[in-house]
Enzyme design. Structure first.
Site: not given
Ligand code: PLP
Length: 459
Positions: A72, A124-125, A215, A217, A258, A450
């Protein structure tokens, strides 16, 4: 003769996929309310819905999973991951989360207040969702070139530094939660951001006393493009480039699904211990104790290994060239795609593909559905449905780019699959003049609609 690039791996395990008929797919799509997220994966032949969590792990990652420490608190897997993150990003402090949006949720719980502004390149969304859910506003300061699908720019994901500084000059620092730069710029087509753009953003952030978050990813793909396209970086190692990118920022959010090639996981990286401490409280509330936060020990082990594999030049070269290969096949048939091709996906310009479908009937969703019917290929709409309604006026937002994204999972499909995809899209392109009805909304959720939307064929 120079030897061509090739995949730096061979295949050890395979998963069979089912090739359905057009008639089956027409029925399945109707039953799925014309929303491709509602399909069962068995109803899909080639799944290009997303490159998120869909990659193939390596034998080293699978064996690392067997060595996971499920304690843990203070698990060795946590320390292994901490070391990998420090090595690759340079951030001394980190919090594990179950995925990227959870990292956003935890970090924004500290940084974002009602009425704030969050400038950056295209958000990002889920990032925008977490900002708007807190009644703050995401301000898109991406360069104008990004909305022109055919103009060539080496770093089409860049933030426009003049637009960004405008926001910083005209608002008090305490109204700016942070600047967020997404690398690569997913919403603008997986387009990279240059090192100089990141450096200048860092300077503006310090000048105006606001935090700068990356951000991240697809940070490794971004580093690859910097190596290939930016002066002075051709001879640098991907990991050195990554560390320099992060050196200009105060922190990062990461969707490990990613570029770290795991099926689940995320994290937040911090330079500053104080911000790490504040975020830790939210991590404990939302995710789990700070040494596992939403991840099991074995998953942290696989992630630590994946961070190294995802930043190997030979892997990035084969991946990004596979995306470019699909793009060049489509271009040969005249299919309008966003150029230059980005890191993780091909984006088809639906407005140009289906000019007869009015924007109110969602041409990109219409096209994504046709591509599914044609070949059992699942892509995703990146357009007006994903853009949601304006939070204040509740009017539909119609972004400049109305696209279908075909995202390529890492280490999963061969170039024969890419040929199949290109042929199916070409078939739709040849019969495009017979596609004259779009879709209309029957039901939608108030935010991030969506994913769950219910649609019908427009009358
Ligand atoms: C996928 C993504 C996110 C969110 O990540 P999740 O692992 O899907 O929650 C945030 N920002 C970018 C640029 C992404 O491609």
């Amino acid at each position: 003769m120079n030897l061509p690039f090739t995949e730096p791996f061979k295949i050890k395990m395979v998963e069979n996929i089912y090739r359905s008929t057009k008639e089956q797919r027409q029925n399945w799509l109707r039953d799925a309310s014309y929303n491709l997220f509602n399909l069962r994966s068995e109803q899909v032949f080639i799944d290009l819905l997303t490159d998120s969590g869909t990659g193939a792990m390596s034998d080293k990652q699978w064996s690392a999973m067997m060595l996971g420490d499920e304690s843990y608190a203070g698990a060795s897997s946590y320390y292994k991951l901490k070391e990998a993150i420090r090595d690759i990003t340079g951030f001394d402090f980190f919090l594990p989360t179950h995925q990227g949006r959870a990292a956003e949720n935890v970090l924004f719980s500290v940084l974002v207040k009602e009425g704030d502004l969050v400038p950056g390149n295209s958000h990002f969304d889920t990032t925008k969702g977490h900002i708007e859910f807190r009644k703050a506003k995401a301000v898109d300061c991406t360069i104008d070139e990004a909305s022109n699908t055919t103009v060539w720019h080496p770093f089409k994901g860049n933030v426009d530094l003049v637009k960004l500084e405008d926001v910083l000059i005209n608002n008090p620092a305490e109204k700016i939660s942070c600047i967020i730069i997404t690398i690569t710029n997913n919403s603008a087509g997986g387009q990279p951001v240059s090192m100089s753009n990141l450096r200048e953003t860092g300077k503006l952030a310090r000048k105006y006393g606001v935090k700068f978050i990356i951000d991240s990813a697809r940070f490794a793909e971004n580093a690859y493009f910097i190596k290939m396209r930016e002066k002075g970086y051709a001879d640098k190692d991907i990991r050195d480039i990554a560390r320099e990118m992060f050196s200009y920022a105060d922190g990062m959010t990461m969707s490990s699904k990613k570029d770290a090639i795991v099926n689940m996981g995320g994290f937040i990286g911090f330079r500053d211990e104080e911000l790490f401490r504040q975020a830790s409280t939210y991590n404990i509330i939302y995710e789990g104790f700070i040494t596992y936060g939403g991840m099991s020990g074995r998953d942290m082990n696989a992630l630590a290994q994946g961070l190294y594999e995802g930043t190997e030049f030979s892997f990035l070269e084969s991946r990004i060239n596979q995306v470019a290969y699909l793009g060049s096949k489509m271009k040969e048939s005249g299919v309008p795609i966003l150029e230059p091709t980005g890191g993780h996906a091909i984006f088809i310009d639906a407005k140009k593909f289906l000019p007869e479908i009015p924007k109110e009937e969602f041409p990109a969703q219409t096209l994504a559905n046709e591509i599914y019917i044609e070949g059992g290929i699942r892509g995703v709409e990146i357009g007006a449905l994903m853009a949601d309604r304006d939070p204040v006026t509740r009017e539909n937002r119609f972004p400049d780019l109305e696209m279908v994204r075909l995202a390529i999972p890492r280490r999963v499909y061969t170039n024969n699959h890419m040929d199949y995809v290109a042929a199916a899209v070409n078939n739709v392109f040849e019969r495009r003049s017979n596609i004259n009805r779009g879709v209309r909304i029957v039901w939608e959720a108030p935010i991030m609609r969506h994913f769950t939307i219910i649609l019908e064929v427009a009358k």
